[in-house]
Each structure stands twice: as C-alpha cells, then as structure tokens.
Design an enzyme around this catalytic site. Structure first.
Site, PDB file in Angstrom:
ATOM      1  N   LYS A  69     -10.495  -3.441  -2.080  1.00 49.74           N
ATOM      2  CA  LYS A  69     -10.804  -2.059  -2.444  1.00 49.74           C
ATOM      3  C   LYS A  69      -9.691  -1.540  -3.351  1.00 49.74           C
ATOM      4  O   LYS A  69      -8.595  -1.226  -2.908  1.00 49.74           O
ATOM      5  CB  LYS A  69     -10.903  -1.147  -1.219  1.00 49.74           C
ATOM      6  CG  LYS A  69     -11.544   0.179  -1.634  1.00 49.74           C
ATOM      7  CD  LYS A  69     -11.012   1.395  -0.913  1.00 49.74           C
ATOM      8  CE  LYS A  69      -9.815   2.057  -1.490  1.00 49.74           C
ATOM      9  NZ  LYS A  69      -9.964   2.730  -2.784  1.00 49.74           N
TER      10      LYS A  69
ATOM     11  N   GLY B  61       0.705   1.425  -1.206  1.00 47.10           N
ATOM     12  CA  GLY B  61       0.366   2.825  -1.482  1.00 47.10           C
ATOM     13  C   GLY B  61       1.436   3.727  -0.893  1.00 47.10           C
ATOM     14  O   GLY B  61       2.580   3.312  -0.673  1.00 47.10           O
TER      15      GLY B  61
ATOM     16  N   GLY C 163       0.148   4.685   4.570  1.00 49.10           N
ATOM     17  CA  GLY C 163       0.638   3.479   5.253  1.00 49.10           C
ATOM     18  C   GLY C 163       0.808   3.697   6.756  1.00 49.10           C
ATOM     19  O   GLY C 163       0.476   2.820   7.562  1.00 49.10           O
TER      20      GLY C 163
ATOM     21  N   GLU D 116       3.439  -2.050   1.770  1.00 50.93           N
ATOM     22  CA  GLU D 116       4.415  -1.828   0.689  1.00 50.93           C
ATOM     23  C   GLU D 116       4.267  -0.375   0.266  1.00 50.93           C
ATOM     24  O   GLU D 116       3.259   0.000  -0.330  1.00 50.93           O
ATOM     25  CB  GLU D 116       4.124  -2.745  -0.504  1.00 50.93           C
ATOM     26  CG  GLU D 116       4.296  -4.220  -0.219  1.00 50.93           C
ATOM     27  CD  GLU D 116       5.735  -4.611   0.043  1.00 50.93           C
ATOM     28  OE1 GLU D 116       6.658  -3.826  -0.279  1.00 50.93           O
ATOM     29  OE2 GLU D 116       5.938  -5.701   0.595  1.00 50.93           O
TER      30      GLU D 116
ATOM     31  N   CYS E 240       6.709   2.603  -7.886  1.00 49.95           N
ATOM     32  CA  CYS E 240       7.385   2.671  -6.584  1.00 49.95           C
ATOM     33  C   CYS E 240       8.868   2.411  -6.745  1.00 49.95           C
ATOM     34  O   CYS E 240       9.678   2.835  -5.929  1.00 49.95           O
ATOM     35  CB  CYS E 240       6.772   1.673  -5.624  1.00 49.95           C
ATOM     36  SG  CYS E 240       6.678   0.027  -6.325  1.00 49.95           S
TER      37      CYS E 240
ATOM     38  N   GLU F 186       9.653  11.472  -2.581  1.00 52.25           N
ATOM     39  CA  GLU F 186       9.102  10.735  -3.726  1.00 52.25           C
ATOM     40  C   GLU F 186       8.253  11.694  -4.567  1.00 52.25           C
ATOM     41  O   GLU F 186       7.306  12.290  -4.055  1.00 52.25           O
ATOM     42  CB  GLU F 186       8.242   9.568  -3.234  1.00 52.25           C
ATOM     43  CG  GLU F 186       7.791   8.675  -4.368  1.00 52.25           C
ATOM     44  CD  GLU F 186       6.919   7.519  -3.897  1.00 52.25           C
ATOM     45  OE1 GLU F 186       6.015   7.736  -3.072  1.00 52.25           O
ATOM     46  OE2 GLU F 186       7.141   6.390  -4.377  1.00 52.25           O
TER      47      GLU F 186
HETATM   48  P1  NAD Z   1      -2.332   6.144  -1.895  1.00 56.23           P
HETATM   49  O1  NAD Z   1      -1.639   5.842  -0.615  1.00 56.23           O
HETATM   50  O2  NAD Z   1      -2.904   7.493  -2.077  1.00 56.23           O
HETATM   51  O3  NAD Z   1      -3.573   5.137  -2.104  1.00 56.23           O
HETATM   52  C1  NAD Z   1      -3.394   3.728  -2.105  1.00 56.23           C
HETATM   53  C2  NAD Z   1      -4.743   3.080  -1.769  1.00 56.23           C
HETATM   54  O4  NAD Z   1      -5.078   3.407  -0.430  1.00 56.23           O
HETATM   55  C3  NAD Z   1      -5.905   3.539  -2.639  1.00 56.23           C
HETATM   56  O5  NAD Z   1      -6.765   2.454  -2.889  1.00 56.23           O
HETATM   57  C4  NAD Z   1      -6.584   4.582  -1.744  1.00 56.23           C
HETATM   58  O6  NAD Z   1      -7.958   4.765  -2.035  1.00 56.23           O
HETATM   59  C5  NAD Z   1      -6.397   3.949  -0.376  1.00 56.23           C
HETATM   60  N1  NAD Z   1      -6.442   4.897   0.749  1.00 56.23           N
HETATM   61  C6  NAD Z   1      -6.149   6.220   0.729  1.00 56.23           C
HETATM   62  N2  NAD Z   1      -6.324   6.746   1.968  1.00 56.23           N
HETATM   63  C7  NAD Z   1      -6.726   5.732   2.773  1.00 56.23           C
HETATM   64  C8  NAD Z   1      -7.044   5.643   4.153  1.00 56.23           C
HETATM   65  N3  NAD Z   1      -6.990   6.701   4.957  1.00 56.23           N
HETATM   66  N4  NAD Z   1      -7.400   4.434   4.647  1.00 56.23           N
HETATM   67  C9  NAD Z   1      -7.440   3.340   3.854  1.00 56.23           C
HETATM   68  N5  NAD Z   1      -7.151   3.365   2.529  1.00 56.23           N
HETATM   69  C10 NAD Z   1      -6.784   4.547   2.001  1.00 56.23           C
HETATM   70  O7  NAD Z   1      -1.305   5.765  -3.049  1.00 56.23           O
HETATM   71  P2  NAD Z   1      -1.483   5.888  -4.634  1.00 56.23           P
HETATM   72  O8  NAD Z   1      -1.406   7.325  -5.013  1.00 56.23           O
HETATM   73  O9  NAD Z   1      -2.660   5.090  -5.088  1.00 56.23           O
HETATM   74  O10 NAD Z   1      -0.165   5.121  -5.140  1.00 56.23           O
HETATM   75  C11 NAD Z   1       1.079   5.721  -5.186  1.00 56.23           C
HETATM   76  C12 NAD Z   1       1.931   5.325  -4.002  1.00 56.23           C
HETATM   77  O11 NAD Z   1       1.987   3.909  -3.912  1.00 56.23           O
HETATM   78  C13 NAD Z   1       3.369   5.775  -4.143  1.00 56.23           C
HETATM   79  O12 NAD Z   1       3.824   6.258  -2.913  1.00 56.23           O
HETATM   80  C14 NAD Z   1       4.107   4.500  -4.524  1.00 56.23           C
HETATM   81  O13 NAD Z   1       5.473   4.476  -4.206  1.00 56.23           O
HETATM   82  C15 NAD Z   1       3.332   3.489  -3.750  1.00 56.23           C
HETATM   83  N6  NAD Z   1       3.529   2.151  -4.324  1.00 56.23           N
HETATM   84  C16 NAD Z   1       4.287   1.264  -3.615  1.00 56.23           C
HETATM   85  C17 NAD Z   1       4.535  -0.003  -4.140  1.00 56.23           C
HETATM   86  C18 NAD Z   1       5.353  -1.019  -3.369  1.00 56.23           C
HETATM   87  O14 NAD Z   1       5.217  -2.201  -3.625  1.00 56.23           O
HETATM   88  N7  NAD Z   1       6.205  -0.602  -2.442  1.00 56.23           N
HETATM   89  C19 NAD Z   1       3.990  -0.360  -5.376  1.00 56.23           C
HETATM   90  C20 NAD Z   1       3.224   0.573  -6.060  1.00 56.23           C
HETATM   91  C21 NAD Z   1       2.983   1.836  -5.517  1.00 56.23           C
END
Ligand code: NAD
Length: 496
Positions: free
Chosen positions: A175, A228, A233, A250, A284, A386
C-alpha cells in the site's frame, strides 16, 4: 485527460475501488492532474492478502537464486526506465530531477544488493557439544508481508522493503502513500514484467486508515514493514504487538549537524544547504537543527541565510531549479504553523523565509520559502519536533561537549553529522551521538544501500533496512540439530 490507474491483485489489474476514486495532483502545478486512482477499502485489501497467501507456498519453495534473478531483472528494467520514472516522480511529488534520478538509482542499487542475497543469505554452523551431532541454522521466509510506505521516496523506500522480502521468499501486499500512487504502479508493472508470478506481489491504492489498517490487522499478514510518521508508527506498533506480528518501523527524525570552530566552513555550509533544503526538507534524514560553535556562529549564520535566500524555487522538471514544492497544501500549512510557533518562541529570530512562495508560476503550487531561525535553544518546539519542510533551527554552543549534549537532546535518533578537522573529536562524536547514522564532514542526508539504515529512540523499533540487516525483518531463523550417533544424547547432561 488524466491517466487512470488500477490495483494489482492476483496478477490482474483491477479498476474498481470500493470507496470510489481519488485524484493525484502535481504539487508544483495544481492544474495538472497526474492520475485517477481506485480508492480501495477493506475488501480490496482482503482480496490482495488472500492472493498473496495462496501464492506463498510455491514462491517460498522456489530456489532463492531464482527469486533473486527476477529481482535482478526488475533492477535492470528500473535502470532502463530511470529517466522516465524520475520525470514522472518529479511531476507527482515535486522533488527536483537530480533527486528523483537518485531515488530511482537507489531502487536499482537495492535490486542488485537484494539479488546478491539470493546467493548468500548465510546461516551458521556451530560445533556441537556432543559427539556425532551436527548443528546448523538457516533463514526461512515468514509469509505474507504488508508493505506500507510514505511519499517522500516513492521508488527507493518500496524497493528497500519489497525486493528483500521477495528474495527471502515472502509474498507481498503493497500500500503506497496516496500522494505517490503512480510511481508505485510503475514499480509493480516492472515486477510483473520481470516475471513475478501472479499473487506474489499485490498493489492496493487507498487511505491509511482503510487499506493500511486492514493490512496491519489481518491475521494472515505475518510481517509488516512500515515507513512513515512516528504517530502512525505507534498505532501500528500497538496493533502488531497484540497479534505478535513481526514489525519493522522506520519513523521520523530531527537530525542535527554540528559545526565546530575548526570546520571547513565552505563545506559545512554546502552540506547544511543540501541537508536542510534538499527535497524541500521533506526527508526523514533532513537537517533540521544546526548546532554551531560560537566562534563561527555569526559567519556561518550570515552566509547560510544568503545562500538560502538565493535558492531557485520552482517546478523540479526545470533543471535549473534547486528546490521544489511541499507535497500538498496540508503539509505546507503544517510547515507554516511551525513557523508561527517559532516566531513566538522566546529568543528565536527568523532571518529569512517564513512565507508561501507565490511569485509568478509559483502560485500554481504549494511552494514555501527556505526559512532559517537563528539563536534557538534546544528546548524550543522548532528544535524538537519534526517539521518536514524547508525550515532549519540554528543553535549556538560554546564547546564540543555542549554540542553533543544538544544533538542528543531529541526524542528522535535517525541521522547526524559533524564538521570538524579534529580526528579525536570526530571519533568521540561517532561514539557519543545517539543516532543510527553519523556522517563526518558530510550532511545528514546521503545514505547508501550497503550499510544498515534506521535510527534509535522514537525513530523506530530497532530494525534496520538495507544492507544484510534487512533480512532480519523478512526471515525467521530455523536451528537444526542432526544427531548421527544412533543413540539418545542429552544436551547439557551427557557432557563430560
Ligand atoms: P504517514 O505516517 O502519514 O503515512 C505513511 C504511510 O502510512 C502512508 O502510506 C499512509 O497512507 C499510511 N497510514 C497512515 N495512517 C495509517 C494507519 N492508521 N494505518 C496504516 N497505515 C497508515 O507519513 P508520510 O506523511 O507519508 O511520511 C512522512 C513521515 O515519514 C515523516 O515523519 C518522515 O520522517 C517519515 N519517514 C521516515 C523514514 C525512515 O526511514 N525513518 C523515511 C521516510 C519518511
């Protein structure tokens, strides 16, 4: 007319989403609709999981080298289509072309690294404590893997997860983020073309709460790999904890760059500019705090502001542009609300930016001016939370020890960096900074796939992507004792 995209379930491209459709819009030009996608829900997630479960037996029994050949082929196809994919990605999520080419390249590198594991994936042999007995261990696949990814690395992050998951013998339900569904579709097309059998990789577009949660909660999904935000998380962590599922998280970062008084300032400034404003600060690993020795603080600050103000903002398809838009209007609002918080926090001084960028064609997109806050201290919200946008907090310090204290004063622990010419300080920083990654004389961004990627503290739950360490997410260990003595031997008891 915008292109129409579909889900990929059990080897078929399926048009319908049970919740309708959603549009994906170019963040640099809101008049440009990149595509229309199925808005899926639980039924599509369940169909994809059932397909992945049905395909698991055959796929997991295929020799790992054959699975690896398919992944290698996918890497070759990514390489052949690198430029097209990079251009599509820039149109979809705004990163400048130089960076989207790098994103695809990371996927290619990951394909070749993961394919190599098809011929390695080493286990152990160990001497037995008893005679005529042989001890070995090997890695087994786990089952159906749920892969949930963010939008900021639309090819690289999915490949970090999907390629090793496949080589290890798992099947996949993927997804992607709703802001980057088109590049995810292209990646799955490539996997199908490379020879992945039906049901082995399934793609379901849709929202996190609907599709993401359905994947996380389904008992047939035995491993979840999520990248994410830390907030999401935590929710996923609770769900997986209840069902004792393997889970790799992550999450977010608040990465610091230390600049000591003996640093090569030209290099440190170049690194800070790239680290803070590359990908519009939406990495990130983005540099969001710069911790500067007081002796060079004024010069560094003045020069950084001058450089940030001169950055060319615009549509990333123009090769001369240095910084693209925020991913969407909501994200730009969120960045701006942090700027307002910063302006009202005691002592911080906003030296540039702090506004939407709307000159000329920029008004068509969600652009934000590079923003520098000076004279911050570590407890401010803009130095702790962040922001995920082009905003950086500068924190003056009096000594190396104070710099280490400040950089470690964070809930997160992903990336870090120090600019110094003193090898002893550099080595102390390597030892003492609480982060998964430390760069010496380089910015906080720029990881390579051969080393483990991930962070400590609220950045994750201890797993690492990339390298051989990603195998720990996608495999279980089996230990095997082979007794060829022909009699009952009792471990720990029959030992003389
Ligand atoms: P997000 O957490 O909003 O979404 C990430 C994914 O999770 C998306 O596909 C989203 O649709 C899904 N999602 C959202 N709510 C969910 C739920 N309740 N259950 C299951 N899935 C769900 O993050 P984003 O805005 O897409 O990305 C930005 C974040 O990602 C930042 O915090 C960034 O630091 C982090 N990030 C971390 C890394 C790493 O490797 N540590 C790398 C890239 C981004």
């Amino acid at each position: 007319m915008p292109d129409t995209y579909r889900n990929y379930i059990n080897g078929e491209w399926r048009e319908k989403g049970s919740l309708g459709t959603f549009e994906n819009i170019n963040p640099a030009d809101h008049g440009d609709i990149v595509g229309i996608f199925p808005r899926s829900g639980k039924p599509e997630a369940e169909a994809a999981i059932a397909a992945a479960k049905a395909a698991y037996w055959e796929w997991s029994h295929m020799p790992a080298v054959k699975r690896a050949d398919i992944v290698k082929h996918a890497g070759d196809l990514l390489r052949a289509r690198k430029e097209d994919l990079a251009r599509l990605m820039t149109r979809k999520m705004g990163k400048i072309l130089q960076e989207t080419r790098g994103d695809v390249q990371e996927g290619i590198d990951t394909a070749y690294l993961a394919a190599g594991e098809g011929r390695r994936m080493y286990g152990d042999t160990a001497p037995s404590e008893l005679p005529d007995k042989f001890c070995i261990s090997f890695r087994m696949p786990i089952g159906v893997a749920g892969i949930i990814t963010p939008w900021n690395f639309p090819v690289a992050i999915p490949t970090w997860k999907i390629f090793p998951a496949l080589v290890c013998g798992n099947t996949v339900v993927f997804k992607p983020a709703s802001d980057t569904p088109a590049t995810a579709t292209k990646l799955v097309e490539i996997l199908a073309e490379a020879g992945v059998p039906k049901g082995v990789v399934n793609l379901v577009h849709g929202g996190g709460r609907e599709v993401g949660m359905a994947i996380v909660e389904h008992p047939d999904v035995r491993v979840v790999s999520f990248t994410g935000s830390s907030d999401v998380g935590r929710v996923i962590g609770e769900k997986c904890g209840r069902s004792l599922k393997r889970l790799s998280l992550e999450l977010g970062g608040k990465n610091g760059q230390i600049v000591m008084d003996d640093a090569n300032l030209d290099l440190a400034l170049e690194g800070a500019l790239w680290g803070a404003f590359g990908t519009t600060g939406q990495r990130c690993t983005a540099t969001s705090r710069i911790i500067i020795h007081e002796k060079v603080y004024r010069e560094f600050t003045d020069r950084l502001v001058e450089m940030a103000t001169k950055l060319k903002i615009g549509n990333g398809l123009d090769e001369s542009v240095q910084m693209g838009p925020c991913i969407n209007a909501g994200q730009r609002e969120s960045v701006h609300s942090y700027v307002e918080i910063g302006k009202n926090e005691d002592r911080a001084k906003m030296l540039c930016g702090g506004q939407f960028a709307t000159d000329g064609d920029l008004k068509k997109g969600t652009f934000y001016k590079p923003t520098v806050f000076a004279d911050c201290h570590t407890k401010m919200r803009i130095a702790q939370e962040e922001i995920f946008g082009p905003v950086v907090a500068l924190i003056p310090v009096k000594s190396f020890d104070e710099a280490i204290e400040v950089i470690n004063d964070s809930a997160y622990g992903l990336s870090s960096s120090i600019y110094t010419r003193d090898v002893n300080r550099a080595m102390r920083a390597v030892r003492d900074i609480e982060a998964g990654i430390t760069y010496i004389n380089g910015p906080t961004i720029g990881a390579e796939v051969t080393l483990p990627f991930g962070g400590v503290k609220d950045t994750g739950n201890g797993h690492r992507e990339a390298s051989h360490t990603v195998l720990d997410t996608f495999t279980e260990w089996k230990s095997v004792y082979i007794d060829y003595s022909g009699k009952l031997q009792k471990a720990q008891i029959d030992v003389e």
